[in-house]
Enzyme design. Structure first.
Site, PDB file in Angstrom:
ATOM      1  CG  ASP A 268      -3.591 -10.139  -0.556  1.00 48.10           C
ATOM      2  OD1 ASP A 268      -2.377  -9.929  -0.437  1.00 48.10           O
ATOM      3  OD2 ASP A 268      -4.461  -9.646   0.049  1.00 48.10           O
TER       4      ASP A 268
ATOM      5  NE  ARG B  91      -4.361  -5.709   6.694  1.00 49.30           N
ATOM      6  CZ  ARG B  91      -3.449  -6.886   7.282  1.00 49.30           C
ATOM      7  NH1 ARG B  91      -3.952  -7.249   8.645  1.00 49.30           N
ATOM      8  NH2 ARG B  91      -2.979  -7.742   6.539  1.00 49.30           N
TER       9      ARG B  91
ATOM     10  CB  CYS C  98       2.137  -7.730   4.372  1.00 50.92           C
ATOM     11  SG  CYS C  98       0.501  -6.705   4.539  1.00 50.92           S
TER      12      CYS C  98
HETATM   13  P1  RI2 Z   1      -3.700 -13.573   5.246  1.00 52.49           P
HETATM   14  C1  RI2 Z   1      -2.767  -8.881   3.025  1.00 52.49           C
HETATM   15  O1  RI2 Z   1      -3.580  -7.843   2.544  1.00 52.49           O
HETATM   16  C2  RI2 Z   1      -1.474  -8.894   2.997  1.00 52.49           C
HETATM   17  O2  RI2 Z   1      -0.876  -8.629   1.736  1.00 52.49           O
HETATM   18  C3  RI2 Z   1      -1.290 -10.094   3.408  1.00 52.49           C
HETATM   19  O3  RI2 Z   1       0.047 -10.767   2.999  1.00 52.49           O
HETATM   20  C4  RI2 Z   1      -2.412 -11.142   2.639  1.00 52.49           C
HETATM   21  O4  RI2 Z   1      -3.311 -10.243   2.919  1.00 52.49           O
HETATM   22  C5  RI2 Z   1      -2.962 -12.392   3.343  1.00 52.49           C
HETATM   23  O5  RI2 Z   1      -3.150 -12.349   4.544  1.00 52.49           O
HETATM   24  P2  RI2 Z   1      -4.097  -6.499   3.079  1.00 52.49           P
HETATM   25  O6  RI2 Z   1      -5.646  -6.772   3.314  1.00 52.49           O
HETATM   26  O7  RI2 Z   1      -5.099 -13.835   4.524  1.00 52.49           O
HETATM   27  O8  RI2 Z   1      -3.424  -6.029   4.232  1.00 52.49           O
HETATM   28  O9  RI2 Z   1      -2.815 -14.556   5.431  1.00 52.49           O
HETATM   29  O10 RI2 Z   1      -4.130  -5.176   1.754  1.00 52.49           O
HETATM   30  O11 RI2 Z   1      -3.871 -12.895   6.799  1.00 52.49           O
END
Ligand code: RI2
Length: 309
Positions: A194, A16, A125
């Site tokens: 995102d 993720r 997050c």
């Molecule tokens: P990086 C994540 O989504 C969060 O919303 C976080 O802010 C965003 O991706 C960007 O993350 P999720 O996969 O690419 O937890 O900066 O739903 O790591």
């Protein structure tokens, strides 16, 4: 790992974070291209497109995924031999992974400049890009303190506090609903993204928009750390970014939900923060106000409005 396994791990969020998802997907495409035993270039094209569709269907919001896949798959259209197509996909996948990791380092350098000695930050997050800025500011010797939210329902905040703790950064862990209580103590909100629309609206983990609103109320700056491949080209056309809604069982155990037949559990996992509540977006190409999102799409992603005509 086979491509369907990577797709399943992205879908269930074992993999993720928008950047990590993109890198895992292109890695899967590269390995898939290497192992396919296609009889012709046309078959190879068809099989690769089907593979890309499987990856694309895993998570609908993080635009890093279609942007990365589009970049890696582009040579399929122009290659004249099967081996040439395979080779070009491999090269592009590796180039994407390298530049994605480099982008996070660059964002860290640029982002750290916007963090001052003595600042108290709030992050929401678990964003690799946002955390890189914070860790870099700390590495430079700036004395900082961080508030990190829990992030219901999946509690990605636990990953964030682990990283901050391991870096030796003074950290406060709070439930999501405590943000407004603490916002007056915060000098800077720093989050990831995102997806970013052409109008500068930022799509990030659910709960980001109310944090930005609370920050706006007390005139606290909101900075978003995002690689250029998080900008969403199709929003030029007015296309909306789909907000993923995940299974209710992430919020309430299935048995509890089943005992409450009149209750419908909703679980949208992202929200939209309007550009008006965002002060700056830090990309690897520099810091821009959200109003300049179009220039990133045009200049760095290479998409122009003509492409949609
Ligand atoms: P990086 C994540 O989504 C969060 O919303 C976080 O802010 C965003 O991706 C960007 O993350 P999720 O996969 O690419 O937890 O900066 O739903 O790591």
């Amino acid at each position: 790992m086979v491509l369907s396994e990577t797709a399943a791990r992205i879908k269930n969020m074992e993999i993720r974070g928008a950047g990590r998802i993109a890198r895992a997907a292109v890695e899967a495409l590269r390995d898939h291209a290497d192992t396919l035993d296609s009889s012709s270039l046309d078959t190879f094209r068809r099989e690769m497109r089907a593979a890309a569709d499987i990856l694309l269907s895993t998570r609908p919001t993080a635009v890093s995924l279609p942007n990365a896949i589009r970049y890696v798959m582009a040579p399929l259209e122009t290659a004249s031999t099967l081996s040439g197509a395979r080779q070009a996909i491999r090269e592009r996948a590796e180039a994407f992974i390298r530049s994605s990791l480099h982008a996070v380092d660059r964002i860290a350098e640029i982002g750290a400049r916007h963090i001052s000695d003595g600042d108290t930050l709030l992050t929401h997050c678990n964003s690799e890009a946002a955390l890189a800025c914070i860790v870099e500011a700390h590495r430079q010797g700036k004395e900082i303190e961080v508030y990190a939210t829990e992030v219901r329902p999946r509690r990605q905040g636990l990953l964030t506090i682990r990283t901050l703790n391991d870096a030796g950064i003074a950290t406060n862990y709070i439930v999501d609903s405590a943000v407004r209580h603490f916002i007056k103590d915060i000098d800077l909100v720093l989050v990831g993204a995102d997806a970013i629309a052409v109008n500068g609206a930022v799509v990030n983990k659910i709960g980001t928009a109310p944090i930005a609103l609370a920050a706006h109320e007390v005139r606290t700056s909101v900075i978003v750390a995002a690689e250029t491949y998080k900008f969403a080209p199709r929003t030029i056309l007015g296309e909306r970014i789909e907000i993923e809604e995940r299974d209710a069982s992430e919020v309430l155990p299935r048995e509890t939900a089943e005992s409450l037949p009149h209750v419908r559990v909703r679980n949208p996992v992202f929200d939209v923060t309007p550009a008006a509540y965002v002060d700056l977006i830090i990309t690897e190409k520099g810091a821009i106000p959200p109003e300049l999102a179009y220039t990133i799409i045009r200049e760095y992603l290479g998409w122009s409005i003509e492409e949609f005509r």
